[in-house]
Design a protein around this motif. Structure first.
Motif, mmCIF file in Angstrom:
data_model
loop_
_atom_site.group_PDB
_atom_site.id
_atom_site.type_symbol
_atom_site.label_atom_id
_atom_site.label_comp_id
_atom_site.label_asym_id
_atom_site.label_seq_id
_atom_site.Cartn_x
_atom_site.Cartn_y
_atom_site.Cartn_z
ATOM 1 N N TRP A 24 0.849 -1.182 0.000
ATOM 2 C CA TRP A 24 0.000 0.000 0.000
ATOM 3 C C TRP A 24 0.891 1.240 0.000
ATOM 4 O O TRP A 24 1.911 1.275 0.680
ATOM 5 N N ARG A 25 0.493 2.262 -0.762
ATOM 6 C CA ARG A 25 1.242 3.513 -0.751
ATOM 7 C C ARG A 25 0.245 4.672 -0.793
ATOM 8 O O ARG A 25 -0.655 4.703 -1.639
ATOM 9 N N VAL A 26 0.401 5.623 0.121
ATOM 10 C CA VAL A 26 -0.493 6.772 0.218
ATOM 11 C C VAL A 26 0.339 8.038 0.084
ATOM 12 O O VAL A 26 1.369 8.185 0.762
ATOM 13 N N ARG A 27 -0.118 8.977 -0.778
ATOM 14 C CA ARG A 27 0.665 10.182 -1.038
ATOM 15 C C ARG A 27 -0.253 11.403 -1.134
ATOM 16 O O ARG A 27 -0.762 11.713 -2.203
ATOM 17 N N PRO A 28 -0.504 12.093 -0.037
ATOM 18 C CA PRO A 28 -1.249 13.351 -0.094
ATOM 19 C C PRO A 28 -0.310 14.516 -0.394
ATOM 20 O O PRO A 28 0.896 14.460 -0.115
ATOM 21 N N GLY A 29 -0.865 15.593 -0.947
ATOM 22 C CA GLY A 29 -0.067 16.780 -1.252
ATOM 23 C C GLY A 29 -0.945 18.012 -1.349
ATOM 24 O O GLY A 29 -2.165 17.926 -1.491
ATOM 25 N N GLY A 54 4.290 17.520 0.105
ATOM 26 C CA GLY A 54 3.565 16.259 0.147
ATOM 27 C C GLY A 54 4.275 15.240 1.012
ATOM 28 O O GLY A 54 5.455 15.395 1.371
ATOM 29 N N PHE A 55 3.549 14.191 1.331
ATOM 30 C CA PHE A 55 4.042 13.141 2.220
ATOM 31 C C PHE A 55 3.763 11.799 1.568
ATOM 32 O O PHE A 55 2.783 11.647 0.831
ATOM 33 N N GLU A 56 4.619 10.812 1.849
ATOM 34 C CA GLU A 56 4.407 9.467 1.322
ATOM 35 C C GLU A 56 4.589 8.431 2.425
ATOM 36 O O GLU A 56 5.530 8.514 3.227
ATOM 37 N N TYR A 57 3.674 7.477 2.412
ATOM 38 C CA TYR A 57 3.792 6.337 3.322
ATOM 39 C C TYR A 57 3.563 5.063 2.521
ATOM 40 O O TYR A 57 2.627 4.969 1.721
ATOM 41 N N ALA A 58 4.435 4.061 2.728
ATOM 42 C CA ALA A 58 4.282 2.749 2.105
ATOM 43 C C ALA A 58 4.557 1.685 3.155
ATOM 44 O O ALA A 58 5.442 1.851 4.010
ATOM 45 N N ASN A 59 3.809 0.586 3.092
ATOM 46 C CA ASN A 59 3.975 -0.476 4.095
ATOM 47 C C ASN A 59 5.074 -1.457 3.727
ATOM 48 O O ASN A 59 5.191 -2.522 4.326
ATOM 49 N N GLN A 60 5.907 -1.096 2.740
ATOM 50 C CA GLN A 60 7.063 -1.920 2.368
ATOM 51 C C GLN A 60 8.331 -1.119 2.628
ATOM 52 O O GLN A 60 8.434 0.030 2.198
ATOM 53 N N PRO A 61 9.304 -1.677 3.311
ATOM 54 C CA PRO A 61 10.509 -0.908 3.647
ATOM 55 C C PRO A 61 11.456 -0.760 2.462
ATOM 56 O O PRO A 61 11.568 -1.647 1.624
ATOM 57 N N VAL A 62 12.110 0.385 2.409
ATOM 58 C CA VAL A 62 13.216 0.598 1.479
ATOM 59 C C VAL A 62 14.535 0.243 2.154
ATOM 60 O O VAL A 62 15.439 -0.300 1.534
ATOM 61 N N PHE A 63 14.618 0.536 3.473
ATOM 62 C CA PHE A 63 15.835 0.268 4.224
ATOM 63 C C PHE A 63 15.709 -1.074 4.953
ATOM 64 O O PHE A 63 14.626 -1.467 5.399
ATOM 65 N N LYS A 64 16.808 -1.742 5.098
ATOM 66 C CA LYS A 64 16.840 -3.065 5.730
ATOM 67 C C LYS A 64 16.432 -2.974 7.199
ATOM 68 O O LYS A 64 16.744 -2.013 7.891
ATOM 69 N N ASP A 65 15.711 -4.008 7.647
ATOM 70 C CA ASP A 65 15.302 -4.155 9.045
ATOM 71 C C ASP A 65 14.323 -3.076 9.489
ATOM 72 O O ASP A 65 14.252 -2.751 10.669
ATOM 73 N N GLU A 66 13.590 -2.499 8.562
ATOM 74 C CA GLU A 66 12.550 -1.548 8.929
ATOM 75 C C GLU A 66 11.211 -2.039 8.390
ATOM 76 O O GLU A 66 11.141 -2.797 7.419
ATOM 77 N N ARG A 67 10.123 -1.609 9.026
ATOM 78 C CA ARG A 67 8.815 -2.146 8.707
ATOM 79 C C ARG A 67 8.137 -1.438 7.535
ATOM 80 O O ARG A 67 7.348 -2.031 6.818
ATOM 81 N N ASP A 68 8.401 -0.162 7.349
ATOM 82 C CA ASP A 68 7.704 0.591 6.318
ATOM 83 C C ASP A 68 8.599 1.709 5.796
ATOM 84 O O ASP A 68 9.771 1.817 6.181
ATOM 85 N N THR A 69 8.031 2.535 4.931
ATOM 86 C CA THR A 69 8.781 3.633 4.321
ATOM 87 C C THR A 69 7.964 4.911 4.448
ATOM 88 O O THR A 69 6.763 4.924 4.160
ATOM 89 N N THR A 70 8.597 5.965 4.874
ATOM 90 C CA THR A 70 7.978 7.289 4.877
ATOM 91 C C THR A 70 8.901 8.265 4.160
ATOM 92 O O THR A 70 10.121 8.065 4.109
ATOM 93 N N GLY A 71 8.313 9.284 3.615
ATOM 94 C CA GLY A 71 9.102 10.278 2.900
ATOM 95 C C GLY A 71 8.294 11.545 2.696
ATOM 96 O O GLY A 71 7.109 11.615 3.036
#
Length: 725
Positions: A674-679, A697-714
């Protein structure tokens, strides 16, 4: 140098080749997924070429020229407002890729008679859009350009006809409330009601509806309406820019009704059309320039934007993906005399990158345009010299050189062109290793609608044939069902470079069906494609390293083929609400590779299904909201994308543009994502000339980009200003 020298740079060359193919793949994914909201800076070349405000028979016309052919798929609002927004799909023929601002602007020679404030070309979640803003609500009619590289907006306020050839005086009952003149097109009312509606359409100058309603009257068994209907059908053809068919209607009228007041009017119009056909049609005149006087004006814009994009890691903190500062300057100077039109244009940008240099992402100064354009209306000669962009006559992209055209007949124009291509993704210098020359012949329009061109072009690199092609365009410029085709065949490689078809079918109720098919080599097939992945900077360098290889075969092996087809439709539900949908199929072929480039496996067939609902003045007068849903099947995953893109005027000078995108990916070999991106974008127009812009804008995804992390934010943020002068 031996072949081993190539493999010393194979890693860097392979990466460069991968980036070239990635750009082509992104072009195909663009049609499926749109731009990422997190990608604050688009990868598109400059699209706005020129804006002119001119006077026509029925009022002012805003003429917008674009750098490459586009397909206008929808627009909102339908016919009146202070903002006109057109959603377009460019063909990318001759279109550069590179870093640009999220929106372009182009100034024009202003006139107090036309309340135009701003012309923008925007890149966003909902696709690419051409935007015209006015200082007050206006009535308008959208007209496609004659070559699919331009758009004409006819302003309908305050138009008047020539009394000598004005249509017959017709009493029209006052309309009750706001009533569209074409509401009877889909019905079969009695003749008297048809006549009333047709006359109302003449007063409102809705010539498409005039044709439809008077056409219905001509089919009635009662011949009492035939004379008026024949005359008005001819007038509607004439006012719609169809002189060939208008003359046919007028001649038919005179054969049936050779005497009377109507015959006098019709004969006057027929004589005027025949006189006009014997000489070149006069061009539209600038609304602010008096006949017989000289006019010189300089205008342009200066803008600066900062862009930042970053991911946030629990372990590493903030990791910047993009941080750069863009400065843009465009200046246009026009001189108009009774005989000559002279235009000088200069467009440049400077990009300052604050992140470590990767490939060509370093600081860069780039001149997009620097040319002088001269047209002699008396002799039919025109020319342009300097840095410029062209997407016809076999020239595809930016170059330093010249173009000379001679219109030796109202329907025939010969053009010669020559110069040096400008290297994409590089400095502002031209590629002196390459040169080209070409000739083309423009024809038409014949029988009102048929036009096009044929061309021959030859390009040389390092003394060898680089590209030698023939082709042309065929344009059927019918207002109801226009068709554009483009063909480019390389006679040196005996291979098809490009074949393209774009077509629309417009219905009386406002519905539109669109079709696009595109086959192209990417990049354009040329001997210089040998350079891809070799680590060489030019064909001359590659020749020194690769003299023992078949250059033509390597060039073909390094060139992919991109194919796409799309069918879509638009249906207005109410004057403020329309729905549209499309189905798009794309495929980027595999490449065979070379001794220094790994073969590319291809994208596979990708299918996309999309639907959108566009609402005007939904919450407030003047706002525009776009609600979209897209489902795509790709080689590695399927995804569903939902987006909302709004344009909300808070005051005449302040706008808030909210947006939201939600993506759901189902991977074939991994977990779903899942990826959500409001702006939100804020725009404030200060004193009419200065525009302040802030977007975040902000982004949230439930798949990590970095190792040993649960999700991705940006997040992403951009801030800047544009000063128009």
């Amino acid at each position: 140098m031996s072949t081993l020298a190539l493999h010393d740079s194979a890693h860097r060359g392979g990466l460069l080749a991968g980036r070239a193919l990635l750009r082509a793949l992104v072009a195909s994914l663009w049609l499926l997924a749109g731009r990422s909201a997190l990608a604050a800076v688009p990868a598109g070349g400059q699209m706005l070429d020129d804006v002119r405000v001119e006077s026509g028979e029925q009022g002012a016309v805003i003429h917008v020229e674009l750098a490459s052919p586009v397909r206008v798929i929808r627009h909102a609002p339908a016919e009146q407002g202070d903002v006109l927004r057109l959603w377009v799909i460019p063909t990318d023929a001759g279109r550069e890729q590179g870093v640009a601002a999220p929106r372009e602007s182009r100034r024009w020679q202003e006139s107090g008679e036309v309340p135009l404030q701003e012309v923008l070309y925007e890149y966003g979640t909902a696709g690419e859009q051409l935007v015209l803003r006015f200082s007050r609500p206006v009535r308008f009619r959208l007209k496609p350009g004659q070559d699919f590289r331009s758009v004409d907006v006819q302003l309908l306020d305050g138009t008047a006809g020539d009394s000598a050839t004005a249509p017959m005086a017709m009493p029209v009952p006052a309309a009750k409330g706001k009533k569209s003149c074409d509401v009877l097109l889909g019905r079969n009312p009695p003749p008297s009601e048809l006549l009333e509606g047709a006359r109302r359409c003449v007063v409102q100058e809705d010539w498409a509806a005039v044709l439809g309603l008077y056409g219905k009257l001509l089919q009635q068994p009662d011949t009492a309406y035939q004379a008026e209907a024949l005359e008005m059908v001819g007038l509607a053809r004439e006012r719609s820019g169809q002189p060939f068919r208008a003359k046919s209607e007028y001649e038919k009228y005179l054969s049936i009704y050779p005497k009377g007041e109507g015959a006098v009017r019709v004969r006057q119009r027929l004589d005027a059309l025949e006189s006009a056909g014997a000489q070149p049609q006069p061009k539209l005149k600038p609304v602010s320039v008096d006949e017989g006087r000289n006019s010189w004006e300089t205008f342009g814009s200066f803008s600066q934007y900062y862009f930042r994009e970053a991911l946030i890691s629990d372990r590493q903190g903030e990791v910047a993906q993009q941080s750069l500062f863009l400065t843009n300057l465009d200046v246009t100077s026009r001189l108009r005399t009774p005989r000559f039109d002279v235009r000088g244009q200069f467009d440049a940008r400077y990009r300052q990158n604050f992140l470590p240099v990767t490939f060509n992402e370093n600081d860069q100064f780039r001149v997009s345009n620097a040319f002088v354009d001269i047209a002699d209306r008396q002799l039919g000669l025109s020319g342009r010299l300097g840095r410029q962009s062209r997407a016809s006559g076999g020239v595809m992209g930016r170059f330093d050189g010249g173009v000379v055209s001679y219109r030796f007949n109202p329907q025939w124009q010969a053009t010669v062109v020559g110069g040096f291509p400008v290297r994409p993704y590089r400095s502002t210098a031209p590629d002196w290793d390459k040169s080209f020359a070409g000739i083309s012949l423009e024809y038409g329009p014949f029988a009102d609608y048929f036009a096009g061109n044929v061309f021959f072009i030859n390009q040389v690199a390092s003394g060898r044939t680089d590209r030698r092609a023939v082709g042309g365009e065929f344009r059927y410029q019918h207002p109801v069902h226009p068709v554009f085709t483009l063909l480019d065949y390389d006679v040196y490689f005996n291979a098809l470079n490009t074949a393209q078809v774009m077509a629309n079918w417009n219905f009386d109720n406002g519905a539109i069906v669109t079709f696009t098919a595109d086959y192209r080599k990417t990049p354009y097939l040329s001997t210089s494609n040998v350079v891809i992945g070799s680590g060489a900077d030019s064909l001359q360098d590659a020749l020194f390293r690769q003299s023992d290889y078949n250059l033509a075969a390597i060039a073909e092996d390094n060139t992919a083929t991109f194919k796409t087809a799309s069918v879509g439709g638009i249906m207005p539900l109410t004057p403020r609400l329309q729905v549209n949908g499309d189905v798009t199929v794309t495929d980027l072929s595999a490449t065979k590779g070379s001794p220094w480039v790994t073969p590319y496996q291809g994208s596979g067939v990708q299918v996309s299904y999309a639907g959108q609902l566009i609402a005007s003045s939904l919450f407030q007068e003047g706002d525009i909201w776009n609600f979209g849903l897209r489902y795509s099947t790709q080689q590695i995953n399927d995804y569903i994308s939902l987006f909302v893109d709004g344009r909300h005027p808070v005051t005449p000078d302040i706008r808030l543009d909210p947006r939201l995108r939600v993506d759901y990916f189902t991977s074939f070999d991994g977990p779903s994502v899942w990826r959500v991106r409001p702006g939100l974008r804020f725009n404030y127009r200060v004193a009419g000339k200065l525009n302040l812009e802030l977007e975040g804008g902000f982004e949230y995804a439930n798949q990590p980009v970095f190792k040993d992390e649960r999700d991705t934010t940006g997040y992403y943020i951009s801030a800047g200003y544009r000063w128009d002068f």
